[in-house]
Design a protein around this motif. Structure first.
Motif, short mmCIF file in Angstrom:
data_model
loop_
_atom_site.label_atom_id
_atom_site.label_comp_id
_atom_site.label_asym_id
_atom_site.label_seq_id
_atom_site.Cartn_x
_atom_site.Cartn_y
_atom_site.Cartn_z
N LYS A 65 0.83 -1.21 0.00
CA LYS A 65 0.00 0.00 0.00
C LYS A 65 0.86 1.25 0.00
O LYS A 65 0.58 2.22 -0.71
CB LYS A 65 -0.94 -0.01 1.20
CG LYS A 65 -2.01 -1.08 1.09
CD LYS A 65 -2.90 -1.11 2.30
CE LYS A 65 -3.83 -2.30 2.17
NZ LYS A 65 -5.07 -2.15 2.83
N VAL A 66 1.93 1.22 0.79
CA VAL A 66 2.83 2.37 0.85
C VAL A 66 3.57 2.52 -0.48
O VAL A 66 3.74 3.64 -0.98
CB VAL A 66 3.82 2.23 2.03
CG1 VAL A 66 4.88 3.31 1.99
CG2 VAL A 66 3.06 2.29 3.36
N LYS A 67 3.98 1.41 -1.07
CA LYS A 67 4.66 1.46 -2.37
C LYS A 67 3.75 2.06 -3.44
O LYS A 67 4.19 2.84 -4.29
CB LYS A 67 5.11 0.06 -2.81
CG LYS A 67 6.33 -0.43 -2.08
CD LYS A 67 6.71 -1.82 -2.57
CE LYS A 67 7.84 -2.41 -1.76
NZ LYS A 67 8.17 -3.78 -2.16
N ASN A 68 2.47 1.71 -3.41
CA ASN A 68 1.52 2.27 -4.38
C ASN A 68 1.42 3.78 -4.24
O ASN A 68 1.37 4.51 -5.24
CB ASN A 68 0.15 1.63 -4.23
CG ASN A 68 0.12 0.20 -4.71
OD1 ASN A 68 0.98 -0.22 -5.49
ND2 ASN A 68 -0.85 -0.56 -4.26
N LEU A 69 1.40 4.27 -3.00
CA LEU A 69 1.35 5.72 -2.78
C LEU A 69 2.64 6.36 -3.28
O LEU A 69 2.60 7.39 -3.95
CB LEU A 69 1.14 6.04 -1.30
CG LEU A 69 1.24 7.52 -0.92
CD1 LEU A 69 0.25 8.37 -1.71
CD2 LEU A 69 1.06 7.72 0.56
N LYS A 70 3.76 5.76 -2.98
CA LYS A 70 5.04 6.34 -3.42
C LYS A 70 5.15 6.35 -4.94
O LYS A 70 5.67 7.31 -5.51
CB LYS A 70 6.20 5.60 -2.77
CG LYS A 70 6.25 5.86 -1.27
CD LYS A 70 7.49 5.33 -0.63
CE LYS A 70 7.39 5.52 0.86
NZ LYS A 70 8.25 6.54 1.37
N ARG A 71 4.63 5.31 -5.58
CA ARG A 71 4.61 5.30 -7.06
C ARG A 71 3.76 6.44 -7.59
O ARG A 71 4.12 7.11 -8.56
CB ARG A 71 4.08 3.96 -7.57
CG ARG A 71 5.04 2.83 -7.45
CD ARG A 71 4.46 1.55 -8.08
NE ARG A 71 5.17 0.40 -7.59
CZ ARG A 71 4.65 -0.56 -6.83
NH1 ARG A 71 3.37 -0.55 -6.52
NH2 ARG A 71 5.38 -1.57 -6.43
N ALA A 72 2.61 6.67 -6.96
CA ALA A 72 1.74 7.76 -7.39
C ALA A 72 2.42 9.11 -7.17
O ALA A 72 2.31 10.02 -8.01
CB ALA A 72 0.41 7.71 -6.64
N GLN A 73 3.14 9.25 -6.07
CA GLN A 73 3.86 10.49 -5.81
C GLN A 73 4.96 10.73 -6.84
O GLN A 73 5.16 11.85 -7.30
CB GLN A 73 4.45 10.49 -4.39
CG GLN A 73 3.40 10.63 -3.32
CD GLN A 73 3.97 10.48 -1.92
OE1 GLN A 73 4.95 9.77 -1.70
NE2 GLN A 73 3.34 11.13 -0.96
N VAL A 74 5.67 9.67 -7.19
CA VAL A 74 6.71 9.79 -8.21
C VAL A 74 6.09 10.20 -9.55
O VAL A 74 6.63 11.04 -10.27
CB VAL A 74 7.52 8.47 -8.34
CG1 VAL A 74 8.39 8.47 -9.58
CG2 VAL A 74 8.35 8.25 -7.09
N GLU A 75 4.96 9.60 -9.87
CA GLU A 75 4.25 9.96 -11.11
C GLU A 75 3.90 11.45 -11.09
O GLU A 75 4.06 12.16 -12.10
CB GLU A 75 3.00 9.11 -11.26
CG GLU A 75 2.23 9.37 -12.53
CD GLU A 75 2.93 8.85 -13.78
OE1 GLU A 75 2.63 9.38 -14.86
OE2 GLU A 75 3.75 7.94 -13.67
N GLY A 76 3.44 11.95 -9.94
CA GLY A 76 3.12 13.36 -9.82
C GLY A 76 4.35 14.24 -9.99
O GLY A 76 4.30 15.29 -10.64
N GLU A 77 5.47 13.82 -9.43
CA GLU A 77 6.70 14.59 -9.56
C GLU A 77 7.18 14.62 -11.02
O GLU A 77 7.62 15.65 -11.52
CB GLU A 77 7.79 14.03 -8.66
CG GLU A 77 7.58 14.33 -7.20
CD GLU A 77 8.70 13.81 -6.33
OE1 GLU A 77 9.84 13.70 -6.81
OE2 GLU A 77 8.43 13.52 -5.15
N ILE A 78 7.10 13.46 -11.67
CA ILE A 78 7.55 13.38 -13.07
C ILE A 78 6.71 14.28 -13.96
O ILE A 78 7.24 15.00 -14.80
CB ILE A 78 7.51 11.92 -13.56
CG1 ILE A 78 8.62 11.11 -12.87
CG2 ILE A 78 7.65 11.85 -15.07
CD1 ILE A 78 8.53 9.62 -13.11
#
Length: 128
Positions: free
Chosen positions: A112-125
């Motif tokens: 669950k935490v990894k999914n959030l971090k992936r979404a955050q990275v997508e937002g940063e990119i």
């Protein structure tokens, strides 16, 4: 005829009152995960909290405000609010440390935490 007019007037008042009560009840409901049929179901306070934290890390300018706002919009488009909330809660509880929070490192919680971090990275990119 007067009796019919009074009955119709009373019915109209009752109908209007019921409609007003229904509208007031709907407006009083906070926007939460219960409104999952909406594409952007994140509550305003959650979005504002994210933008505030993002701006504390990245700077205080108008350009950073726009980038941080874009970032939470991307996260909201990638990750449903209930999953965002679960991951945020897990990360918050893990900050306490100690043996009592060891279950927060279970594979399901980590995912669950990894999914959030992936979404955050997508937002940063996309936004920065």
């Amino acid at each position: 005829m007067k009796k019919l007019t009074k009955v119709l007037a009373a019915a109209a008042v009752a109908f209007a009152a019921a409609g007003a009560a229904a509208i007031a009840e709907e407006c009083a409901k906070p926007q939460t995960a219960a409104s999952a049929d909406l594409p952007n179901d994140y509550p305003t306070a959650t979005r504002a909290d994210y933008v505030y934290g993002c701006m504390l890390v990245n700077g205080q300018g108008r350009d950073v405000l726009e980038k941080c706002s874009c970032s939470i919009d991307v996260i909201a488009s990638v990750l449903p609010y209930n999953e965002y909330e679960e991951a945020e809660t897990i990360m918050s509880v893990r900050q306490r440390g100690g043996e009592s929070v060891a279950y927060m490192y279970a594979p399901a919680m980590l995912e669950k935490v990894k999914n959030l971090k992936r979404a955050q990275v997508e937002g940063e990119i996309r936004c920065f």
